[in-house]
Motif scaffolding. Structure first.
Motif, PDB file in Angstrom:
ATOM      1  N   ASP A 416       0.706  -1.272   0.081  1.00  0.00           N
ATOM      2  CA  ASP A 416       0.044  -0.040  -0.119  1.00  0.00           C
ATOM      3  C   ASP A 416       0.879   1.280   0.123  1.00  0.00           C
ATOM      4  OD1 ASP A 416      -2.320  -1.554   0.042  1.00  0.00           O
ATOM      5  OD2 ASP A 416      -2.439  -1.426   2.102  1.00  0.00           O
ATOM      6  N   LYS A 418       1.246   5.080   0.734  1.00  0.00           N
ATOM      7  CA  LYS A 418       0.798   6.265   1.818  1.00  0.00           C
ATOM      8  C   LYS A 418       0.118   7.193   0.853  1.00  0.00           C
ATOM      9  CE  LYS A 418       4.101   5.575   5.481  1.00  0.00           C
ATOM     10  NZ  LYS A 418       5.122   6.099   6.511  1.00  0.00           N
ATOM     11  N   PRO A 419      -1.105   7.816   1.298  1.00  0.00           N
ATOM     12  CA  PRO A 419      -1.682   9.010   0.602  1.00  0.00           C
ATOM     13  C   PRO A 419      -0.949  10.220   0.580  1.00  0.00           C
ATOM     14  CG  PRO A 419      -2.714   8.647   2.798  1.00  0.00           C
ATOM     15  CD  PRO A 419      -1.501   7.646   2.525  1.00  0.00           C
ATOM     16  N   LYS A 469      -7.036  15.097  -3.523  1.00  0.00           N
ATOM     17  CA  LYS A 469      -6.467  14.248  -4.380  1.00  0.00           C
ATOM     18  C   LYS A 469      -6.429  15.309  -5.591  1.00  0.00           C
ATOM     19  CE  LYS A 469      -7.517   9.973  -4.495  1.00  0.00           C
ATOM     20  NZ  LYS A 469      -8.627   8.999  -4.400  1.00  0.00           N
ATOM     21  N   TYR A 476      -9.067  12.010  -0.073  1.00  0.00           N
ATOM     22  CA  TYR A 476      -8.768  10.640   0.490  1.00  0.00           C
ATOM     23  C   TYR A 476      -9.081  11.081   2.115  1.00  0.00           C
ATOM     24  CZ  TYR A 476      -5.880   7.007   2.091  1.00  0.00           C
ATOM     25  OH  TYR A 476      -5.406   5.535   2.746  1.00  0.00           O
ATOM     26  N   GLN A 478      -8.332   9.871   5.972  1.00  0.00           N
ATOM     27  CA  GLN A 478      -7.575   9.069   6.695  1.00  0.00           C
ATOM     28  C   GLN A 478      -8.027   8.927   8.179  1.00  0.00           C
ATOM     29  OE1 GLN A 478      -3.508  10.546   7.725  1.00  0.00           O
ATOM     30  NE2 GLN A 478      -2.712   8.794   6.223  1.00  0.00           N
ATOM     31  N   ASP A 488      -9.039   3.819   6.427  1.00  0.00           N
ATOM     32  CA  ASP A 488      -9.029   4.905   5.534  1.00  0.00           C
ATOM     33  C   ASP A 488      -9.890   4.572   4.605  1.00  0.00           C
ATOM     34  OD1 ASP A 488      -6.959   5.708   7.278  1.00  0.00           O
ATOM     35  OD2 ASP A 488      -5.439   5.525   5.669  1.00  0.00           O
ATOM     36  N   SER A 490     -10.554   5.679   0.259  1.00  0.00           N
ATOM     37  CA  SER A 490      -9.675   6.228  -0.793  1.00  0.00           C
ATOM     38  C   SER A 490     -10.473   7.573  -1.495  1.00  0.00           C
ATOM     39  CB  SER A 490      -9.270   5.437  -1.591  1.00  0.00           C
ATOM     40  OG  SER A 490     -10.482   4.717  -2.595  1.00  0.00           O
ATOM     41  N   THR A 491     -11.807   7.625  -1.426  1.00  0.00           N
ATOM     42  CA  THR A 491     -12.551   8.437  -2.295  1.00  0.00           C
ATOM     43  C   THR A 491     -13.599   9.077  -1.672  1.00  0.00           C
ATOM     44  OG1 THR A 491     -11.626   7.304  -4.173  1.00  0.00           O
ATOM     45  CG2 THR A 491     -13.536   8.901  -4.610  1.00  0.00           C
ATOM     46  N   SER A 508     -15.628   4.391  -2.171  1.00  0.00           N
ATOM     47  CA  SER A 508     -15.086   3.395  -1.263  1.00  0.00           C
ATOM     48  C   SER A 508     -16.170   3.036  -0.137  1.00  0.00           C
ATOM     49  CB  SER A 508     -14.064   4.156  -0.823  1.00  0.00           C
ATOM     50  OG  SER A 508     -14.047   5.336  -0.234  1.00  0.00           O
ATOM     51  N   SER A 511     -18.533  -0.026  -3.460  1.00  0.00           N
ATOM     52  CA  SER A 511     -18.085   0.192  -4.748  1.00  0.00           C
ATOM     53  C   SER A 511     -19.309  -0.261  -5.847  1.00  0.00           C
ATOM     54  CB  SER A 511     -16.833  -0.455  -4.983  1.00  0.00           C
ATOM     55  OG  SER A 511     -16.926  -2.159  -4.969  1.00  0.00           O
TER      56      SER A 511
END
Length: 558
Positions: A416, A418-419, A469, A476, A478, A488, A490-491, A508, A511
Motif C-alpha cells: 500500500d 501512503k496517501p 487528491k 482521501y 485518513q 481509511d 480512498s475516495t 469506497s 463500490s
C-alpha cells in the motif's frame, strides 16, 4: 518380492492413504506442523497465532505461537482468546437451526416478514414478500455488502432493520451470490426476537455451554482491556504493526452474528468435533439433530467466483482446491477430491479459518493477529496439515510457506502506498463544509478544524482527516482518533450546484452501489442546531404526529 507390500506402496504414493488417529505419529505430526508454522511466522508480520487439529473426535494438536501483545511479549497458548471474525457466521446459522429444532412453527422456509411482522423490509416487493431464513443465511439477496453502515453510532440491531429498504439490489434474488455481513446482522436480530434474549446470551446457552466452550465470549460484551489471556489485534500499517483499539472492535462488532465471536484453539476444537460428529459434542451428547445440522453443510447457493481459483488450480499448482458452493455459514468445496467444509474470517486485527474434511473425520482451525493477504498463510497451513493426515507428502514446505504463490505464479500484491498530503484543494476548504444525509448510512458532518486547518469528516463513531487528491473536489479520508491506523477510505467525492456543495458521494463505502449523501445543512460545527434525522436514517429521533395533532386540536378548542 512381496507384491502386496509393493501394491500398498504404490497406492500410498499415488493416491495417499488416510490415517486413523491410532496410526498417526502425533509427536512427528506436531514437529512438522510446528516447523512449518514457525517458518511462516519468521517471514511474516504476525505477532501471534493459535491452531488446533481434531481427528476422529479427539484433539490431535492445539498449540500457540508468537506473542499475545508486542509490549509485554507474553506467549500465545492454546487457551489464548482471539477474534475469529466471520467464523461467527456458522454460529449464527447453528443458533437459527437450534431455534428451528425447538420451535415447530419455524423452518428454513419461514419468511422473514412473518417474524418481523412487516412488509417493507427491502427496497422491492419481491424480496420483502418472499425472503426466507435460508435466503439470508445463504447470501441469496443480491444486495451489495454496504458494510460501512456499521460506522453509524445511532445504529442498533433493531433500528438497523429500518435501513435495509434503502439498499438497492444489484444481483438477482436467489440467482446470485452477494456475501453480506448485514444479512447476518438481520439474522442476529431475528434470533433475538425468536429467543427473547440477546444473541450473545442465546449463543452461550445453546452452543457454548453444551459444547463446553468455556472460554469463548463476544467482542460486544467482553472487557477486552482486562480479558485474561487475550491476544491484542494488530494491523499492518505500511510495514508497522499497530494495535486495534478495543472500543473500535466493540462498536464494529454490533451486528454480532456476522463477526463478534472471540474464542481459542481448545474451544474451537470442540466446535469442529460437534460438526464432524453430526451434532454430538465431545462427550457424545446430542446437541442438535443431525438432519437439521446437515442443512448447514449442504449447498444452498453457488459461488460464482472464488479468489482461490487464481492460485490453487491444476496444472498451475500440483493440486486443486475449490470453493464452489455456500451452505449456511459455511463454504463448500474439494481438496484432493475430498469434500471440504470451510470458512475464513477477516476483521480489523484478526484473521481466522476453519476447514473440515468429513471423509477423514478431521478438522483444522487457525487464528492469528496481523494481516494475511489473499488468505495464503491460513489456507496453505491447512493444506499442509491435511496432506499429512491424508498420507501425502505435502506439496508445500518451509520455503514455499514464505514464497507462495511463487514458484507456481508470480506475486502480484503491491504494498500500500501512503496517501499524498501535499496537494492543494480546488476550492477553499470551508466550501465543503456541511451536514450530508443518506437514509441508509445516516449523517456525515464535514467541517474545518480551526486549530489544525484540516478538513475533517465525522462519520458516526469515526473521524477522518480529508486530504485533497489530484481529481477535482475529491479527497482521501485518513482515519483519525478511534480509527487512526485502522480504517481509511480512498475516495470522498463532492459535487457543487450554483457554487454550493450539495452532494457527497463515497465509492469506497460500497463500490457496487456508491452511496450518495445530500447536504441538508450548510454548517454544524459552529454551534448551530443540527437537523434531526429521519426515523429511517437514525431510528432515534421519532416525531409522533398523533400527539402533535392532539396538542394543536386542544389549542384550537380552548
Amino acid at each position: 518380492m512381496d507384491l502386496h507390500a509393493l501394491f500398498a506402496g504404490v497406492i500410498f504414493a499415488v493416491f495417499g492413504l488416510t490415517l486413523s488417529l491410532k496410526d498417526i505419529d502425533q509427536a512427528g505430526f506436531e514437529q512438522k506442523v510446528t516447523s512449518y508454522i514457525k517458518a511462516g511466522m519468521d517471514c511474516r508480520n504476525n505477532p501471534g497465532l493459535s491452531l488446533s487439529v481434531v481427528k476422529d473426535g479427539k484433539i490431535l494438536l492445539a498449540k500457540g505461537f508468537g506473542h499475545k501483545t508486542l509490549d509485554r511479549l507474553e506467549p500465545v497458548t492454546n487457551e489464548t482468546i482471539f477474534g475469529i471474525a466471520s467464523l461467527s457466521k456458522a454460529f449464527a446459522a447453528t443458533l437459527i437451526l437450534k431455534q428451528i429444532e425447538e420451535n415447530d412453527s419455524l423452518s428454513l422456509s419461514t419468511q422473514v416478514r412473518d417474524i418481523l411482522g412487516r412488509d417493507d423490509i427491502f427496497k422491492d416487493y419481491l424480496r420483502s414478500r418472499y425472503t426466507t431464513l435460508e435466503d439470508l443465511l445463504a447470501h441469496r439477496l443480491g444486495i451489495p455488502s454496504n458494510n460501512n453502515i456499521r460506522l453509524d453510532d445511532t445504529l442498533t440491531r433493531k433500528t438497523f432493520v429500518d435501513r435495509l429498504k434503502f439498499l438497492s439490489p444489484k444481483g438477482g434474488f436467489r440467482t446470485s451470490f452477494y456475501y453480506s455481513n448485514l444479512m447476518y446482522g438481520l439474522v442476529t436480530y431475528i434470533s433475538e426476537l425468536i429467543g427473547g434474549k440477546s444473541w450473545e446470551n442465546l449463543v452461550k446457552e445453546k452452543i457454548f455451554d453444551p459444547l463446553d466452550m468455556t472460554s469463548s465470549t463476544f467482542v460486544t460484551t467482553a472487557d477486552l482491556k482486562n480479558l485474561e489471556n487475550f491476544a491484542v489485534g494488530y494491523q499492518d500499517r505500511y510495514g508497522t504493526l499497530v494495535p486495534v483499539p478495543a472500543e473500535f472492535s466493540r462498536r464494529w462488532g454490533l451486528l454480532c452474528g456476522s463477526g463478534c465471536v472471540l474464542s481459542n484453539a481448545l474451544d474451537m476444537a470442540n466446535w469442529m468435533i460437534f460438526h464432524l460428529n453430526n451434532g454430538l459434542n465431545s462427550k457424545n451428547v446430542r446437541v442438535l439433530d443431525p438432519d437439521i445440522l446437515d442443512d448447514a453443510h449442504k449447498a444452498q447457493n453457488s459461488i460464482s467466483y472464488a479468489s482461490i481459483g487464481k492460485y490453487y488450480t491444476r496444472p498451475l499448482t500440483p493440486v486443486t482446491l475449490s470453493h464452489s458452493n455456500y451452505g449456511l455459514g459455511w463454504k463448500l468445496g474439494h481438496y484432493r477430491g475430498f469434500p471440504i467444509i470451510t470458512h475464513t474470517g477477516s476483521t480489523y486485527g484478526y484473521r481466522a479459518m476453519v476447514t473440515l474434511i468429513p471423509g477423514i473425520n478431521a478438522g483444522f482451525f487457525t487464528t492469528l493477529t496481523g494481516d494475511d493477504p489473499s488468505y495464503f498463510f491460513r489456507t496453505n497451513g491447512h493444506l499442509y496439515m491435511a496432506d499429512l493426515l491424508l498420507g501425502h507428502e505435502p506439496w508445500l514446505d518451509n520455503v514455499t510457506v514464505c514464497s507462495f504463490p511463487e514458484p507456481w505464479k508470480k506475486k502480484s500484491d503491491k504494498p500500500d502506498a501512503k496517501p499524498r498530503t501535499d496537494i492543494a484543494a480546488d476550492k477553499p476548504l470551508s466550501k465543503y463544509e456541511g451536514l450530508f444525509s443518506n437514509n441508509a448510512y445516516g449523517i456525515i458532518e464535514i467541517y474545518l478544524n480551526d486549530s489544525s486547518g484540516f478538513l475533517m469528516a465525522k462519520v458516526g463513531f469515526g473521524q477522518f482527516v480529508l486530504y485533497p487528491k489530484s481529481t477535482a473536489d475529491t479527497f482521501y479520508a485518513q482515519g483519525f482518533d478511534l480509527l487512526q491506523n485502522v480504517r481509511d477510505f480512498s475516495t470522498f467525492q463532492f459535487s457543487f450546484k450554483n457554487e454550493e456543495v450539495d452532494i457527497l458521494k463515497i465509492p469506497s463505502f460500497e463500490s457496487k452501489d456508491p452511496p450518495v449523501f445530500n447536504r441538508i445543512q450548510r454548517k454544524a460545527s459552529d454551534g448551530t442546531e443540527r437537523p434531526k434525522r429521519s426515523n429511517v436514517a437514525c431510528g432515534k429521533y421519532r416525531m409522533n404526529i398523533f400527539w402533535y395533532s392532539m396538542i394543536i386540536l386542544i389549542i384550537v378548542i380552548f
